[in-house]
Structure formats: C-alpha cells, structure tokens
Design an enzyme around this catalytic site. Structure first.
Site, PDB file in Angstrom:
ATOM      1  N   GLU A 123      17.271   7.358   5.951  1.00 36.30           N
ATOM      2  CA  GLU A 123      18.034   6.826   4.813  1.00 36.30           C
ATOM      3  C   GLU A 123      17.330   5.665   4.117  1.00 36.30           C
ATOM      4  O   GLU A 123      17.513   5.458   2.915  1.00 36.30           O
ATOM      5  CB  GLU A 123      19.446   6.406   5.267  1.00 36.30           C
TER       6      GLU A 123
ATOM      7  N   HIS B  39      28.963   5.211   1.312  1.00 33.63           N
ATOM      8  CA  HIS B  39      28.633   6.075   2.449  1.00 33.63           C
ATOM      9  C   HIS B  39      27.138   6.247   2.664  1.00 33.63           C
ATOM     10  O   HIS B  39      26.681   6.331   3.810  1.00 33.63           O
ATOM     11  CB  HIS B  39      29.287   7.443   2.194  1.00 33.63           C
TER      12      HIS B  39
ATOM     13  N   ASP C 212      18.071  -3.815   5.787  1.00 35.75           N
ATOM     14  CA  ASP C 212      16.969  -4.663   6.282  1.00 35.75           C
ATOM     15  C   ASP C 212      15.583  -4.081   5.977  1.00 35.75           C
ATOM     16  O   ASP C 212      14.672  -4.807   5.573  1.00 35.75           O
ATOM     17  CB  ASP C 212      17.092  -4.864   7.802  1.00 35.75           C
TER      18      ASP C 212
ATOM     19  N   ARG D  87      30.049  15.735  -4.201  1.00 34.54           N
ATOM     20  CA  ARG D  87      30.728  14.554  -3.680  1.00 34.54           C
ATOM     21  C   ARG D  87      31.039  13.510  -4.750  1.00 34.54           C
ATOM     22  O   ARG D  87      32.098  12.882  -4.728  1.00 34.54           O
ATOM     23  CB  ARG D  87      29.809  13.952  -2.619  1.00 34.54           C
TER      24      ARG D  87
ATOM     25  N   GLU E 225      30.730  23.022   3.915  1.00 31.05           N
ATOM     26  CA  GLU E 225      30.987  21.709   3.309  1.00 31.05           C
ATOM     27  C   GLU E 225      30.776  21.804   1.801  1.00 31.05           C
ATOM     28  O   GLU E 225      30.218  22.795   1.301  1.00 31.05           O
ATOM     29  CB  GLU E 225      30.104  20.622   3.938  1.00 31.05           C
TER      30      GLU E 225
ATOM     31  N   HIS F 279      31.679   8.422  -0.371  1.00 30.91           N
ATOM     32  CA  HIS F 279      32.328   9.598   0.222  1.00 30.91           C
ATOM     33  C   HIS F 279      33.767   9.618  -0.276  1.00 30.91           C
ATOM     34  O   HIS F 279      34.431   8.583  -0.290  1.00 30.91           O
ATOM     35  CB  HIS F 279      32.293   9.500   1.756  1.00 30.91           C
TER      36      HIS F 279
ATOM     37  N   ALA G 260      28.142   9.944  12.523  1.00 30.09           N
ATOM     38  CA  ALA G 260      28.121  11.118  11.637  1.00 30.09           C
ATOM     39  C   ALA G 260      29.011  12.205  12.207  1.00 30.09           C
ATOM     40  O   ALA G 260      28.963  12.508  13.394  1.00 30.09           O
ATOM     41  CB  ALA G 260      26.690  11.614  11.483  1.00 30.09           C
ATOM     42  N   GLN G 261      29.814  12.791  11.341  1.00 29.84           N
ATOM     43  CA  GLN G 261      30.762  13.800  11.828  1.00 29.84           C
ATOM     44  C   GLN G 261      30.298  15.208  11.468  1.00 29.84           C
ATOM     45  O   GLN G 261      30.060  16.043  12.313  1.00 29.84           O
ATOM     46  CB  GLN G 261      32.140  13.544  11.209  1.00 29.84           C
ATOM     47  N   GLY G 262      30.181  15.432  10.135  1.00 32.64           N
ATOM     48  CA  GLY G 262      30.031  16.783   9.596  1.00 32.64           C
ATOM     49  C   GLY G 262      28.990  17.601  10.302  1.00 32.64           C
ATOM     50  O   GLY G 262      29.284  18.628  10.910  1.00 32.64           O
ATOM     51  N   GLY G 263      27.730  17.160  10.243  1.00 30.45           N
ATOM     52  CA  GLY G 263      26.727  17.918  10.933  1.00 30.45           C
ATOM     53  C   GLY G 263      25.379  17.953  10.263  1.00 30.45           C
ATOM     54  O   GLY G 263      25.002  17.026   9.552  1.00 30.45           O
TER      55      GLY G 263
ATOM     56  N   SER H  80      21.352  14.696   5.454  1.00 28.42           N
ATOM     57  CA  SER H  80      20.641  13.454   5.798  1.00 28.42           C
ATOM     58  C   SER H  80      20.022  13.489   7.191  1.00 28.42           C
ATOM     59  O   SER H  80      18.876  13.061   7.367  1.00 28.42           O
ATOM     60  CB  SER H  80      21.552  12.243   5.649  1.00 28.42           C
TER      61      SER H  80
ATOM     62  N   ARG I 262      23.407  13.151  -2.882  1.00 30.72           N
ATOM     63  CA  ARG I 262      22.976  13.920  -1.712  1.00 30.72           C
ATOM     64  C   ARG I 262      23.958  15.043  -1.390  1.00 30.72           C
ATOM     65  O   ARG I 262      25.174  14.837  -1.381  1.00 30.72           O
ATOM     66  CB  ARG I 262      22.864  12.992  -0.495  1.00 30.72           C
TER      67      ARG I 262
ATOM     68  N   GLY J  67      18.377   5.266  14.791  1.00 30.15           N
ATOM     69  CA  GLY J  67      19.179   6.439  14.438  1.00 30.15           C
ATOM     70  C   GLY J  67      18.334   7.685  14.634  1.00 30.15           C
ATOM     71  O   GLY J  67      17.251   7.638  15.247  1.00 30.15           O
TER      72      GLY J  67
HETATM   73  C1  SIN Z   1      30.988  14.314   6.409  1.00 25.82           C
HETATM   74  O1  SIN Z   1      31.190  14.724   7.543  1.00 25.82           O
HETATM   75  O2  SIN Z   1      31.728  14.501   5.461  1.00 25.82           O
HETATM   76  C2  SIN Z   1      29.747  13.502   6.165  1.00 25.82           C
HETATM   77  C3  SIN Z   1      28.600  14.380   6.091  1.00 25.82           C
HETATM   78  C4  SIN Z   1      27.507  13.707   5.303  1.00 25.82           C
HETATM   79  O3  SIN Z   1      27.648  12.585   4.855  1.00 25.82           O
HETATM   80  O4  SIN Z   1      26.506  14.386   5.064  1.00 25.82           O
END
Ligand code: SIN
Length: 542
Positions: A366, A342, A215, A282, A119, A236, A52-55, A382, A377, A20
């Site tokens: 992670e 998550h 692991d 969160r 966010e 999440h 990963a989406q958010g950023g 991350s 978090r 990753g």
């Molecule tokens: C999300 O896009 O909501 C995830 C971002 C994250 O877990 O930091």
C-alpha cells in the site's frame, strides 16, 4: 544536522520495513539469500493485513482469466491505471497465490475446491477467503509463523524508522528509534524495502488500525524519492456506524452475497444510482451512502436479510461476532453503516521492479504506487498486489551488490538526521480537518482552507535527537496530509476516489498521474506523468 554519529550500526543483506502481507511475503523470499531484518514499529502482527476481511482477488477458476481480471481492474481504476502494472498483477497473481498456499495459507474450500466469493465491480466470483471473513488474519498467521522460524530473519519489533540513510544519492539503510523514544539504532544494507502500509489515520473515521500513519511515504519523500497519485484516498462504503474507533469494516463480500443498502425510509437507493446497484465501484457506493446520510439527515443501513441465515453464519462469523459484541444482531435488523477511509491508492512511485527513484530503496504494497489501482482500487486487489510485487522486489533486491567496506564504514559514521516530531495533540485537529475538507468530496475552497491550516500546524514540527512514537507519527501525518491536499488542489477534475464539487466531471485533459517531490524551497514540486496504456513486451524483473 546533529554532529553525533550513531554507535553500533548493524549490517544486514536486506532491510524490510513493515510486517503486513507485502513486507513478510517479500522478507521470506529474501531471507534464503541473505540476512534479513524485518523492522516494525509495533508487534509483528499489527498491520492492515491482520484486519482484512474480504480476501484475495485472483483468476484461479477455470472459467476466469487474467484478462477478465485485468478488464475489471481497469474499469474500477477510472482511466488512471497503468496497463503494464495491471497486467503484471493479473498475470502473475495465480503463481503468487499458489506460493502463499505453499507457505501455509489455508483458504476456504468447498468439496476440496477453492471457494470463490463475489465483490463489487468484479464481473465474476474470484475472491479467495479464509475462515469466512478472516482472510487477513489467516495470511498474517501463515506468514508470521514462517517468519518467526526462519533462521536468517531477525525480527525487530517496536523499532520505528525515523529516516533513510542516503550517501551519494543511494539509500544505504535506515535510522530508527526503539522502544518508543528509547534509543537510536542504525541498520545498514544494500537493499532497503519499504512496506509500511497506508495512511488511514489521517482521518477520524477509518477502518485502518492505529499503525497506519504514512511513515514510509514520509521518510521516502524527505529523502528525495518521488510519490504519486496522493489525491486518491479510497473510502470504504460500509464501516459499522457506531462509536468505535477504528471503525469495524463490514466486508464488501456481504453485499456480494446479496445484502442491500437501505436509507432511513427503509428503501434501496443504489439501483437508482448505478446499474450494478450495491455492487457498483467503491467510490460510487461510498458517495451515494454519504449523500443519503446528508440529504435525508439520517442513517444508512445494511440489510443482511436477503442472505440465508446458514450462509451468513458460514461466510461471516467474524462480522457476526463483532457486531454482536457491539450490540447489533445482523440476523434480525439492518445494521447502520457509513463510509470510512480505507486505502491509499497513491504512494512511493515505483516501476514494475519496485525500484523507487532512489537507488537501493524499493517499495511494495500500500505504501507504493506502480499504477495498479488508478483512481479507485478494485476490491481485494491489495493483498494480491503486495505478493505479486513482493516477489518482484525480492528478485531485484537479491541482485543488488553488497555494500563495500568503505560504504559501510561511511554509512555507519553519517551523522543522524534529527528526528522530525510534532505535538500529538495536533492529531485530532488534523483528522477533523481532513474529514471535513479533504474527505469524500473536496473543492478549491475546502482544499485552500486545509492547505492554510496545515501550513500553520507544520510550523510546530520540530527536530530533536529523540522523540516518542506518537510525536514522530504526528509529524508524518502532517506531511502526508499536506501532500494529499497539494495533489487534490492541483487536480481540477473528478475521477475515481477524488471528487471535486467544483469540477464534478472527469476530463481527458487531466488523464495523467501527479508526481510529487520535495522541492528546494521545502514545498512539493508537482509534475504530470503519463498514464501507460500499452503493455511493453513480456517483462522480466531485473
Ligand atoms: C472488504 O472486505 O470489503 C475489503 C476488501 C478490500 O478492501 O479490498
């Protein structure tokens, strides 16, 4: 111990386990200084990062500061962040992100300037993203491209680490199995870096891909390294609530753009729960969603309609497409969402230089815990952590002295520890148990039940010279599940992602980390470790 030694041990300058953002970013900063193996049990791109989406949260705009980012991170962490670690993250974050861009990362821009998203629990817009909501995919694209063309990186796919090689208290490499139970290999190096990600697959409802089976945590713990903060598993609040598995994440950035949560009656409920409404930390949103689902015995929905359609299109092309593929139209109706496991806040205990307490073994990302995230978090911290601490790990690893000829020879001839394996059929039962008894809410009763079941199932863990990937992963999941339960049972308070129905308040008496080590009787030894509130004088990684 098996008497058989492993033939053909191969020596490198650096071993990086995992592919990753943390693993690849670190590998690229090691490989200019020595031969580096990137070892991954699947294909190179399969990791949490890819999805990963958010950023990436970072203070890069002129109005933002690392101090503001630090304040938000500490507030989300619910009193359990180590200030020095958070300061490293927020102060060194901007340079790490510039370095990622130098390596080829393309963030979204508006009129040439980086576009910043909002966010939850961030006091301002500071989230960089790519292709709208496909940030992780773009990170992996940029890093794997560089990794594949680097002349001093050897990529070892389908190679699963089964144990660490420890000689006289120092890690000298790893043992592995290639091609799903195919053959044993041994890799030696003065520096081994774990970047194996989290443990989402402990839970049946998770946003994490199938590779996330804890692991790195398992092999480090078995070799004597300490873990910490294992009770803090982040859920999440908004994964798509359909039949799919793993669950498809609906990024927090969607709420950052204005989407709201509705209950079965079509009413918003978050404003009554927290002043930040849908953008509360969160853990708070996740528990509120779960409570609505339980009390109203219904679904919770995410309503995109407050966001203008052209903005939805531009910001969330991946989410629209995937929802459409699964039969949901975000433009015309609220979509069902539910919490999903998550992220693991805890991990292998590291210092600010990414040292574990086993010399020669470093950890980052992670699977590691430097105290950055505390009990919860902050969104989009991350990938930043993986890069900031990856740069530090690389600096430290480069300075480790190489193996002497004698050490290499001794390590090559160490007998291989037998591989731990468990019947894959246990995995579903384990996930069910974790969901019901060790999920968003826990209690002494539920954790006691889980502890007993895990102790019984652990009797089915066996040892053999070879085992399949699934068998090895199942043994790892059972072990990390036991450690999550042990830590959660010990912590008699509620804080961040750890919510005990029998101790619903946070208590100052519990404001410390829990460190877990393998005890002489095979049980975890659990000890408190102070939370660091003060930053030491400016740190140099050494
Ligand atoms: C999300 O896009 O909501 C995830 C971002 C994250 O877990 O930091």
């Amino acid at each position: 111990m098996s008497e058989k030694s492993v033939p053909n041990a191969e020596e490198f300058d650096f071993l990086v386990i995992g592919s990753g953002v943390a693993g690849l970013f670190t590998a690229l900063h090691l490989a200019d200084h020595g031969r580096t193996a990137v070892i991954t049990k699947d294909i190179l791109t399969e990791s949490n990062t890819e999805y990963a989406q958010g950023g990436i949260a970072v203070s890069l705009c002129p109005k933002d500061t690392p101090e503001d980012h630090e304040r938000d991170t500490l507030a989300a962490g619910a009193g359990l962040c180590d200030v020095p670690a958070v300061r490293v993250l927020t102060q060194e974050g901007p340079d790490a992100v510039r370095e990622l861009m130098r390596l080829g990362m393309r963030f979204d821009r508006t009129n040439g300037e980086l576009t910043l998203a909002q966010e939850a629990a961030h006091s301002r817009r500071r989230i960089l993203h790519a292709s709208g909501d496909e940030t992780g995919h773009e990170v992996e694209r940029a890093l794997t491209r560089r990794t594949r063309i680097h002349p001093d990186i050897e990529i070892l796919e389908h190679t699963q680490v089964t144990g660490l090689l420890v000689l006289e208290g120092r890690c000298l490499g790893v043992d592995a199995i290639v091609d799903d139970g195919g053959e044993r290999r041994r890799f030696l190096a003065p520096a081994t870096l774990l970047a194996t990600g989290g443990l989402g697959q402990l839970y049946p409802v998770t946003t994490n891909p199938l590779v996330t089976t804890g692991d790195g945590l398992a092999v480090a713990y078995r070799a004597g390294a300490a873990l910490r903060d294992m009770e803090f598993v982040q859920f999440h609040p908004t994964a798509l609530d359909d039949e799919g598995s793993p669950k498809f994440l609906i990024s927090e950035a969607v709420r950052g753009e204005g989407a709201v949560l509705l209950n079965e009656a079509g009413e918003r409920f978050m404003p009554g729960v927290h002043p930040l409404g849908e953008l509360a930390p969160r853990d708070i949103v996740a528990r509120a969603v779960a409570e609505q689902m339980r009390n109203a015995a219904g679904h919770v929905y995410l309503d995109f309609s407050p966001i203008p359609p052209d903005r939805i299109q531009k910001r969330f092309p991946g989410i629209i497409a995937e929802c459409h593929r699964r039969g949901f139209d975000v433009y015309h109706e609220p979509i069902p969402v539910a919490p999903a496991a998550h992220y693991m806040m805890g991990g292998v205990n590291i210092d600010l230089s990414c040292h574990t307490d086993l010399p020669g073994l470093l950890a980052v990302g992670e699977c590691a815990c430097a105290g950055v995230h505390g009990a919860n978090r902050l969104a989009s911290n991350s990938m930043l952590e993986g890069m900031v601490f990856g740069l530090r790990a690389a600096e430290v690893a480069r300075k480790l002295a190489g193996l002497s000829a004698e050490q290499a020879s001794q390590a090559a001839h160490l007998p291989e520890a037998p591989v731990r394996y468990a019947p894959p059929t246990l995995r579903g039962q384990l996930q069910e148990l974790m969901d019901v008894d060790v999920g968003l809410e826990r209690s002494s009763d539920s954790l006691g039940r889980a502890s007993e079941a895990l102790a019984a199932w652990s009797k089915q863990v066996g040892s053999a010279p070879l085992a399949s990937r699934e068998e090895i992963e199942t043994a790892n999941l059972l072990l990390v599940g036991r450690l999550v339960v042990a830590a959660a049972l010990t912590r008699e308070e509620s804080r961040g992602a750890h919510y005990r129905t029998d101790f619903p308040e946070a208590s100052d008496d519990w404001r410390y980390h829990l460190v877990l080590r393998l005890g002489p009787d095979g049980q975890p030894l659990i000890e408190p470790m102070p939370v660091l509130d003060e930053a030491p004088s400016p740190h140099t990684a050494d």
